[in-house]
Design a protein around this motif. Structure first.
Motif, mmCIF file in Angstrom:
data_model
loop_
_atom_site.group_PDB
_atom_site.id
_atom_site.type_symbol
_atom_site.label_atom_id
_atom_site.label_comp_id
_atom_site.label_asym_id
_atom_site.label_seq_id
_atom_site.Cartn_x
_atom_site.Cartn_y
_atom_site.Cartn_z
ATOM 1 N N VAL A 263 0.873 -1.368 -0.042
ATOM 2 C CA VAL A 263 0.021 -0.133 0.078
ATOM 3 C C VAL A 263 0.828 1.222 0.009
ATOM 4 N N LEU A 264 0.657 2.198 -1.027
ATOM 5 C CA LEU A 264 1.363 3.528 -0.963
ATOM 6 C C LEU A 264 0.507 4.369 -0.263
ATOM 7 N N SER A 265 0.877 4.727 0.866
ATOM 8 C CA SER A 265 0.324 5.776 1.606
ATOM 9 C C SER A 265 1.231 7.014 1.979
ATOM 10 N N PRO A 266 0.657 8.236 1.770
ATOM 11 C CA PRO A 266 1.648 9.269 1.876
ATOM 12 C C PRO A 266 1.570 9.915 3.087
ATOM 13 N N TYR A 267 0.969 9.294 4.169
ATOM 14 C CA TYR A 267 0.936 9.697 5.705
ATOM 15 C C TYR A 267 0.613 8.849 6.604
ATOM 16 N N ASP A 268 1.145 8.948 7.881
ATOM 17 C CA ASP A 268 0.917 7.991 8.905
ATOM 18 C C ASP A 268 -0.666 7.889 9.107
ATOM 19 N N GLY A 269 -1.447 9.114 9.264
ATOM 20 C CA GLY A 269 -2.679 9.060 9.422
ATOM 21 C C GLY A 269 -3.595 8.126 8.546
ATOM 22 N N ILE A 270 -3.209 8.129 7.372
ATOM 23 C CA ILE A 270 -3.808 7.362 6.450
ATOM 24 C C ILE A 270 -3.435 5.982 6.599
ATOM 25 N N THR A 271 -2.210 5.614 6.737
ATOM 26 C CA THR A 271 -1.551 4.396 7.055
ATOM 27 C C THR A 271 -2.547 3.601 8.076
ATOM 28 N N GLN A 272 -2.698 4.673 9.265
ATOM 29 C CA GLN A 272 -3.383 3.893 10.270
ATOM 30 C C GLN A 272 -4.935 3.315 9.949
ATOM 31 N N GLY A 273 -5.447 4.206 9.122
ATOM 32 C CA GLY A 273 -6.889 3.968 8.666
ATOM 33 C C GLY A 273 -6.741 2.554 7.839
ATOM 34 N N VAL A 274 -5.796 2.444 6.842
ATOM 35 C CA VAL A 274 -5.693 1.075 6.248
ATOM 36 C C VAL A 274 -5.365 0.191 7.155
ATOM 37 N N ILE A 275 -4.820 0.127 8.202
ATOM 38 C CA ILE A 275 -4.183 -0.798 8.968
ATOM 39 C C ILE A 275 -5.676 -1.368 9.893
ATOM 40 N N ASN A 276 -6.275 -0.158 10.242
ATOM 41 C CA ASN A 276 -7.679 -0.553 10.667
ATOM 42 C C ASN A 276 -8.642 -1.301 9.823
ATOM 43 N N ALA A 277 -8.553 -0.859 8.748
ATOM 44 C CA ALA A 277 -9.509 -1.683 7.628
ATOM 45 C C ALA A 277 -9.189 -3.059 7.501
ATOM 46 N N ILE A 278 -7.660 -3.257 7.362
ATOM 47 C CA ILE A 278 -7.295 -4.814 7.201
ATOM 48 C C ILE A 278 -7.621 -5.349 8.393
ATOM 49 N N GLN A 279 -7.154 -5.019 9.583
ATOM 50 C CA GLN A 279 -7.445 -5.919 10.740
ATOM 51 C C GLN A 279 -9.045 -6.261 10.928
ATOM 52 N N SER A 280 -9.767 -5.149 10.435
ATOM 53 C CA SER A 280 -11.226 -5.241 10.438
ATOM 54 C C SER A 280 -11.946 -6.487 9.530
ATOM 55 N N LYS A 281 -11.426 -6.286 8.218
ATOM 56 C CA LYS A 281 -11.927 -6.839 7.100
ATOM 57 C C LYS A 281 -10.977 -8.311 6.695
ATOM 58 N N ARG A 282 -9.973 -8.320 6.968
ATOM 59 C CA ARG A 282 -8.959 -9.270 6.804
ATOM 60 C C ARG A 282 -8.243 -9.856 7.878
ATOM 61 N N PRO A 283 -8.971 -10.399 8.955
ATOM 62 C CA PRO A 283 -8.015 -10.696 10.194
ATOM 63 C C PRO A 283 -6.925 -11.765 9.952
ATOM 64 N N ASP A 284 -7.194 -12.463 8.872
ATOM 65 C CA ASP A 284 -6.267 -13.621 8.417
ATOM 66 C C ASP A 284 -4.816 -13.096 7.954
ATOM 67 N N LEU A 285 -4.841 -11.846 7.553
ATOM 68 C CA LEU A 285 -3.303 -11.109 7.402
ATOM 69 C C LEU A 285 -2.724 -10.764 8.929
ATOM 70 N N GLN A 286 -1.655 -11.360 8.851
ATOM 71 C CA GLN A 286 -1.022 -11.272 10.249
ATOM 72 C C GLN A 286 0.307 -10.318 9.938
ATOM 73 N N PRO A 287 0.688 -9.371 10.941
ATOM 74 C CA PRO A 287 1.992 -8.548 10.671
ATOM 75 C C PRO A 287 3.033 -9.533 11.176
ATOM 76 N N GLY A 288 4.289 -9.339 10.576
ATOM 77 C CA GLY A 288 5.214 -9.905 10.803
ATOM 78 C C GLY A 288 5.463 -11.469 9.937
ATOM 79 N N THR A 289 4.568 -11.499 8.980
ATOM 80 C CA THR A 289 4.510 -12.819 8.037
ATOM 81 C C THR A 289 4.112 -12.170 6.579
ATOM 82 N N ASP A 290 4.700 -13.058 5.729
ATOM 83 C CA ASP A 290 4.315 -12.855 4.377
ATOM 84 C C ASP A 290 3.051 -12.160 4.013
#
Length: 381
Positions: free
Chosen positions: A255-282
């Motif tokens: 994900v190309l995000s230009p700002y940390d606040g936008i990145t946080q929104g992306v992280i929130n969405a992924i954790q909500s919609k795709r909990p199968d994706l895990q930080p620290g893994t491929d």
């Protein structure tokens, strides 16, 4: 530290869309008169709701007050009309110099023109004030270099320079459509990423913004923008992307995000919609950001965010402080190393170098005095 950070950025001077000129002169036209100590200086910031603008405004205010000047600091609550009113109030209170970080670089024009008519010097802070002659100086960072650093992080992380063929799925966001800087951030990144879209190594499978393809141009940047850089809007947009395109387990590589606040929104969405994706893994996508916010420090340490671009607002405050003192003392403004065209004039500018921050050099934020060791330890536990 300065040498280390300069080396990290390669001392790059990025020239964007013909807007940033090639002048390297060290001075401007001399000022004819000086200000008395105790004179009033206005500082207008766009909002108090974002961490960085509080730091910017209060850093500069403290330095000027220590130097003996009276300071009016205001925050516009993300409202252009409020910012115009704030600036007019500063002029009515006899502000001799006004520093403006514009909420909307075009809408603020009438207010700074009134300031200039009253004999007030106007300094555009980080965001250029557009379509007016009433801007004396501009101080910011190398805007396109921000995007260059973000794109290079993704290119390196995906192994594109090493010949990785993909195709890799990437989603792209740009900053607020009313912020002139956002276009330059995107240009720096898109100039590097577009060839990989051309070759098919990178693809954006969603229809976000009408679809980002090899034919997408820098001038299309507002189609994928996030109004007011808001975390909530970015989360909503990313949730829509995930629902429409990634709901069946499809891989999201970056994900190309230009700002940390936008990145946080992306992280929130992924954790909500795709909990199968895990930080620290491929399974977790590579993500960029900007501003080295405290939440980004925590996210990078936890593997949620891969990179942020550090623009040391302490250095920016120092640069603008030096401008103000030289103007106040009737001296020539030194350290100018570029010009930006605001569609009316070429504005003499001080351009500072941003730095890419990853987990490997996260502690450089402490060395730069940007966060304290105690706060850093709290954020990275």
């Amino acid at each position: 530290m300065v040498k280390v950070l300069a080396a990290a950025t390669g001392l790059a001077m990025v020239v964007g869309l013909g807007a940033c000129g090639g002048t390297r002169s060290g001075t401007s036209t001399g000022e004819s008169s000086s200000l008395e100590k105790g004179a009033t200086i206005g500082i207008s910031m766009p909002t108090k709701s974002e961490e960085r603008w509080n730091k910017d405004g209060n850093n500069l205010k403290a330095k000027l007050e220590d130097a003996g000047y009276k300071v009016i600091l205001s925050f516009a609550d993300d409202k252009p009309a409020q910012q115009n009113s704030d600036i007019e109030n500063m002029v009515n209170n006899d502000a001799k110099i006004v520093v403006v970080a514009a909420k909307d670089g075009t809408a603020v024009g009438p207010a700074v023109e009134k300031a200039r008519d009253a004999g007030t010097k106007v300094i555009a802070y980080d965001r250029l004030i557009m379509n007016t002659k009433a801007v004396d100086y501009y101080a910011t960072f190398q805007l396109e270099q921000v995007g260059v650093l973000e794109a290079n992080y993704l290119i390196d992380s995906l192994g594109l320079k090493d010949g990785a063929k993909g195709p890799f799925n990437i989603e792209l966001f740009t900053g607020s459509p009313d912020d002139n800087n956002a276009k330059y951030f995107f240009k720096g990144a898109w100039d590097l990423l577009q060839p990989y879209f051309e070759s098919g190594v990178l693809v954006s499978p969603s229809n976000h913004g009408g679809g980002v393809t090899k034919d997408f141009t820098v001038d299309d940047w507002q189609k994928i923008s996030v109004q007011s850089w808001k975390t909530e809007q970015a989360q909503k947009d990313m949730e829509s992307i995930l629902d429409s395109t990634y709901s069946q387990g499809q891989k999201l590589n970056a994900v190309l995000s230009p700002y940390d606040g936008i990145t946080q929104g992306v992280i929130n969405a992924i954790q909500s919609k795709r909990p199968d994706l895990q930080p620290g893994t491929d399974s977790w996508p590579f993500m960029t950001g900007q501003d080295a916010m405290e939440i980004a420090v925590a996210n990078i340490s936890q593997g949620l965010q891969g990179q942020t671009v550090f623009k040391n607002v302490n250095d920016l405050a120092d640069a603008v402080y030096d401008m103000i003192i030289e103007i106040a003392e009737g001296k020539e403004v030194t350290g100018l190393n570029g010009k930006f065209n605001n569609n009316t004039i070429e504005v003499p500018s001080k351009l500072l170098d941003p730095v890419s921050i990853t987990k490997d050099n996260l502690s450089d934020l402490v060395k730069a005095g940007y966060v304290t060791q105690d706060k850093f330890d709290q954020l990275t536990k």
